[in-house]
Design a protein around this motif. Structure first.
Motif, PDB file in Angstrom:
ATOM      1  N   ARG A 167       4.941   3.298   0.943  1.00  0.00           N
ATOM      2  CA  ARG A 167       4.282   2.260   1.650  1.00  0.00           C
ATOM      3  C   ARG A 167       3.854   2.589   2.875  1.00  0.00           C
ATOM      4  O   ARG A 167       3.277   1.627   3.564  1.00  0.00           O
ATOM      5  CB  ARG A 167       5.183   0.959   1.430  1.00  0.00           C
ATOM      6  N   TYR A 168       4.619   3.445   3.517  1.00  0.00           N
ATOM      7  CA  TYR A 168       3.984   4.030   4.875  1.00  0.00           C
ATOM      8  C   TYR A 168       2.888   5.167   4.870  1.00  0.00           C
ATOM      9  O   TYR A 168       2.705   5.682   5.607  1.00  0.00           O
ATOM     10  CB  TYR A 168       5.261   4.520   5.732  1.00  0.00           C
ATOM     11  N   LEU A 169       2.187   5.019   3.840  1.00  0.00           N
ATOM     12  CA  LEU A 169       1.187   5.872   3.626  1.00  0.00           C
ATOM     13  C   LEU A 169       1.665   7.363   3.678  1.00  0.00           C
ATOM     14  O   LEU A 169       0.862   8.115   4.662  1.00  0.00           O
ATOM     15  CB  LEU A 169      -0.165   5.598   4.291  1.00  0.00           C
ATOM     16  N   GLU A 170       2.521   7.731   3.308  1.00  0.00           N
ATOM     17  CA  GLU A 170       3.030   9.263   3.151  1.00  0.00           C
ATOM     18  C   GLU A 170       3.175   9.975   1.994  1.00  0.00           C
ATOM     19  O   GLU A 170       3.493   9.065   1.126  1.00  0.00           O
ATOM     20  CB  GLU A 170       4.289   9.488   3.967  1.00  0.00           C
ATOM     21  N   SER A 195      -1.443   9.614   3.619  1.00  0.00           N
ATOM     22  CA  SER A 195      -1.979   9.786   2.659  1.00  0.00           C
ATOM     23  C   SER A 195      -3.370  10.171   2.800  1.00  0.00           C
ATOM     24  O   SER A 195      -4.143  10.763   1.725  1.00  0.00           O
ATOM     25  CB  SER A 195      -1.953   8.399   1.886  1.00  0.00           C
ATOM     26  N   PHE A 196      -4.073   9.832   3.735  1.00  0.00           N
ATOM     27  CA  PHE A 196      -5.572  10.050   4.207  1.00  0.00           C
ATOM     28  C   PHE A 196      -5.953  11.463   4.406  1.00  0.00           C
ATOM     29  O   PHE A 196      -6.944  11.767   4.695  1.00  0.00           O
ATOM     30  CB  PHE A 196      -6.140   9.027   5.112  1.00  0.00           C
ATOM     31  N   CYS A 223      -8.019   4.830   2.397  1.00  0.00           N
ATOM     32  CA  CYS A 223      -8.098   5.691   1.296  1.00  0.00           C
ATOM     33  C   CYS A 223      -7.719   4.792   0.189  1.00  0.00           C
ATOM     34  O   CYS A 223      -7.358   3.862   0.068  1.00  0.00           O
ATOM     35  CB  CYS A 223      -7.362   6.959   1.468  1.00  0.00           C
ATOM     36  N   PRO A 224      -8.142   5.486  -1.255  1.00  0.00           N
ATOM     37  CA  PRO A 224      -7.469   4.654  -2.393  1.00  0.00           C
ATOM     38  C   PRO A 224      -6.036   4.194  -2.474  1.00  0.00           C
ATOM     39  O   PRO A 224      -6.128   3.136  -3.101  1.00  0.00           O
ATOM     40  CB  PRO A 224      -7.970   5.548  -3.458  1.00  0.00           C
ATOM     41  N   VAL A 225      -5.239   5.302  -1.950  1.00  0.00           N
ATOM     42  CA  VAL A 225      -3.842   4.714  -1.996  1.00  0.00           C
ATOM     43  C   VAL A 225      -3.679   3.486  -1.098  1.00  0.00           C
ATOM     44  O   VAL A 225      -2.790   2.467  -1.569  1.00  0.00           O
ATOM     45  CB  VAL A 225      -3.031   5.796  -1.458  1.00  0.00           C
ATOM     46  N   ILE A 240       5.206  -3.744  -4.223  1.00  0.00           N
ATOM     47  CA  ILE A 240       4.933  -2.406  -4.557  1.00  0.00           C
ATOM     48  C   ILE A 240       5.636  -1.522  -3.634  1.00  0.00           C
ATOM     49  O   ILE A 240       5.509  -1.295  -2.502  1.00  0.00           O
ATOM     50  CB  ILE A 240       3.443  -2.212  -4.360  1.00  0.00           C
ATOM     51  N   ASP A 241       6.334  -0.420  -4.203  1.00  0.00           N
ATOM     52  CA  ASP A 241       7.138   0.526  -3.399  1.00  0.00           C
ATOM     53  C   ASP A 241       6.462   1.952  -3.425  1.00  0.00           C
ATOM     54  O   ASP A 241       6.640   2.413  -2.243  1.00  0.00           O
ATOM     55  CB  ASP A 241       8.529   0.870  -4.129  1.00  0.00           C
ATOM     56  N   LEU A 242       5.727   2.253  -4.317  1.00  0.00           N
ATOM     57  CA  LEU A 242       5.070   3.507  -4.466  1.00  0.00           C
ATOM     58  C   LEU A 242       3.911   3.320  -4.974  1.00  0.00           C
ATOM     59  O   LEU A 242       3.376   2.340  -5.644  1.00  0.00           O
ATOM     60  CB  LEU A 242       5.973   4.591  -5.065  1.00  0.00           C
ATOM     61  N   VAL A 243       2.919   4.226  -4.819  1.00  0.00           N
ATOM     62  CA  VAL A 243       1.593   4.394  -5.505  1.00  0.00           C
ATOM     63  C   VAL A 243       1.647   5.741  -6.095  1.00  0.00           C
ATOM     64  O   VAL A 243       1.591   6.827  -5.709  1.00  0.00           O
ATOM     65  CB  VAL A 243       0.483   4.192  -4.542  1.00  0.00           C
TER      66      VAL A 243
END
Length: 637
Positions: free
Chosen positions: A192-195, A215-216, A229-231, A271-274
């Motif tokens: 969730r921290y976009l990592e 993630s980006f 980004c999509p995530v 949501i924890d993860l993607v």
């Protein structure tokens, strides 16, 4: 039923007229045909509910028409009209599924009752069909609803196990083992921290060690959380994303991918993860580029093909054409080929496209077409089916090759002999008439009978003139010659030319109207050749009036006027006229609308003569109204 349409078929015009009026008084829309064959041809483009037909007719009788209609148009009801002595035939027609038979002379009450009963039968059929269709639609709707409920139930079951499956997938990616490392996809897990917290082996090979990056960071066009980004979109919306993106490879190259993301909820429902599964589209892009190149290549071949190519739908409308077609026929898209090529309102009798739609085979036809510029061209037409993935014919491609020059050369080499052969009987008849004229002349001279001598001289003069014209036509066509051009005053030349047809018009009882003013200027022409060309038009005008039986006040005429730098000559008549197809072919070698009375060479030579003088011809004609030839010649000085 206000929309019921009737067809009355009878070879006697009086019966068609009076019985048609009776049916019209009953409130029905009525069309008529003179025999069974004409009726079948009309059914190809006319909707009919009931046919009333006489049994005994020429060409195609009523029994044969009944069987033909029931085999091809089973919904049409047929009523037989029969004499008292034809009851056996009437019974035979009932066995062939006729709706009723009525004896002649037709009683109006019996006729109205029979038609009303059949109309009621048709109405019941339509209502039953409509009820059946509504019932089928209702069953189909209910079935679809049941299937949809079953799908929703299955989806609920899938969703219940989805979180568990995604959690298992995350563990598999993190441990570098399991299904996701076997898939030919780029798989990564994001928190969730976009990592990026985990990636499968293939992603690491293509993008490098991305674990710990934002993630980006793996996208070529995103450099901060501000450019989602999509995530990030999945975390924001709680829904999976599907988009086309571009990754940055380990060596800085761009990798086109299709990204699919899915949220992985924790125990608390948040949501924890993607999960990010991306498919490398490099090969697909290469194939797409190759397909595009191939399409351009075939489009060029399509456009540059040295023939007219059109793709036609089942209703004969033109779906697509090549560049050569567009050059000679303006805005053909959506029009029908027979309207574009032939100026017709219905398909040609031997249309190869229609035959290909019927049997799926290629067909060939040679014909004459007229371009937007007024040029007449001989073309060889080929048709070929275009099928869908199921093998069904959805369109037909028609290719028309211009063979005008080939035909001209072939005609020049071979047609003279054919023409002479076809003229042999005419020449024989002329020689017989000459022999008769000589005999009458000698007899008159022996008997000193002046009247007999004058009659014989007139016959001989007429026959010599006909022989001379035929020989000149043959010589003109067989051997080209240079024009002997001279400057002549237009008005006296036209007046002298017009006089040459006076006797023929007077003998045919045709009024001759001239409007040739003085001071028309000077034209440079071969007087003999141009006079013959104009006389040809005038003689055809007289023939057209003679062929128009029963018409009063027949007339032909010639008008002349100055039109800018050109002399405009109009030759007109109120004779039988021509349909568009005949009008487009009249200047074609050996085409004649006169049957055995014409050679098919006169108008061809006339058009050649006018073109050799730098002139132009325009033709206006309507069947039953008349014809107008307009010739334009350049003025000199």
């Amino acid at each position: 039923m206000d929309d019921v349409k009737l067809m009355l078929v009878d070879d006697e015009e009086g019966i068609r007229r009076f019985l048609g009026l009776t049916l019209g008084d009953f409130g029905y829309d009525v069309v008529t045909a003179a025999n069974g064959l004409e009726a079948i041809e009309m059914l190809e483009h006319t909707r009919v509910d009931i046919i009333l037909t006489d049994i005994k007719m020429p060409v195609m009788d009523g029994i044969e028409l009944l069987k033909k209609v029931k085999s091809e148009y089973s919904d049409i009801e047929v009523v037989m009209l029969t004499g008292h002595g034809d009851l056996d035939l009437a019974i035979e027609s009932l066995k062939a599924d006729a709706a009723d038979f009525i004896t002649k002379p037709v009683n109006d009450d019996v006729l109205e009752l029979s038609i009303a009963r059949i109309v009621e039968k048709i109405q019941m059929k339509r209502e039953l069909k409509e009820y059946t269709e509504n019932l089928e639609r209702l069953v189909d709707e209910k079935t679809k609803r049941i299937v949809e409920l079953e799908r929703q139930n299955a989806a609920c079951q899938v969703i219940e196990g989805f979180s568990s499956a995604l959690a298992d997938a995350t563990s598999a990616v993190e441990s570098d083992s399991g299904l996701f490392n076997e898939l030919p996809c780029l798989v990564s897990i994001h928190n969730r921290y976009l990592e990026i917290v985990s990636a499968n082996t293939l992603l690491k090979e293509r993008l490098g060690n991305v674990v710990g990056l934002n993630s980006f960071d793996i996208y070529s066009d995103r450099n901060s959380p501000g450019n989602a980004c999509p995530v990030q979109k999945t975390f924001n919306t709680g829904k999976g994303q599907h988009s086309r993106e571009t990754f940055i490879g380990r060596n800085g190259e761009e990798i086109p991918v299709t990204v699919f993301t899915a949220p992985i909820p924790g125990k608390d429902g948040n949501i924890d993860l993607v999960l990010d599964i991306s498919v490398d589209m490099t090969e697909l892009k290469r194939l797409r580029d190759e397909l595009f190149t191939t399409q351009l290549k075939y489009q060029r071949l399509f456009d540059e093909a040295p023939c007219y190519i059109s793709v036609q739908n089942p209703d004969y409308s033109i779906a697509e054409v090549n560049r050569r077609f567009k050059d000679d026929f303006t805005n053909p898209d959506g029009k029908t080929c027979f309207k574009t090529y032939k100026h017709r309102d219905a398909p040609c009798k031997d249309c190869p496209v229609r035959q290909t739609f019927k049997d799926g085979e290629s067909h060939q036809l040679e014909t004459v077409i007229k371009t937007e510029k007024g040029e007449h061209k001989n073309v060889l037409v080929w048709s070929a089916p275009i099928r869908d993935v199921y093998g069904e014919i959805v369109q037909v491609m028609e290719m028309s090759t211009d063979i005008t020059e080939i035909r001209r050369l072939q005609d020049h080499l071979t047609s003279l002999g054919i023409m002479l052969g076809s003229m042999s009987h005419g020449v024989k008849g002329m020689l017989t008439a000459l022999d008769g004229g000589i005999y009458r002349l000698e007899s008159g001279l022996r008997k000193n009978d002046r009247e007999r001598v004058d009659d014989a001289a007139a016959v001989l003069k007429n026959m010599v003139g006909r022989v001379r014209k035929m020989v000149l036509d043959i010589l003109y066509y067989a051997k080209s010659r240079e024009l002997e051009l001279e400057l002549v005053e237009a008005a006296p030349f036209l007046i002298d030319t017009a006089r040459l047809i006076n006797q023929k018009a007077e003998s045919a009882g045709v009024d001759y109207r001239l409007d040739i003013p003085d001071n028309l200027g000077t034209i440079k022409i071969d007087s003999s050749a141009m006079s013959a060309a104009l006389v040809n038009f005038l003689e055809n005008a007289v023939d057209a009036c003679e062929s128009c039986i029963g018409k009063e006040d027949k007339y032909i005429g010639m008008q002349a006027a100055v039109d800018g730098s050109r002399l405009k000559i109009s030759i007109f008549d109120n004779g039988m006229g021509m349909d568009p197809e005949t009008r487009d072919k009249i200047f074609t070698l050996f085409f004649s609308s006169k049957g055995k009375r014409g050679t098919g060479i006169g108008l061809f030579i006339s058009s050649q003569t006018i073109r050799d003088h730098g002139g132009e011809i325009e033709v206006e004609s309507e069947p039953g109204t008349g014809t107008k030839f307009t010739v334009f010649l350049p003025l000199k000085g």
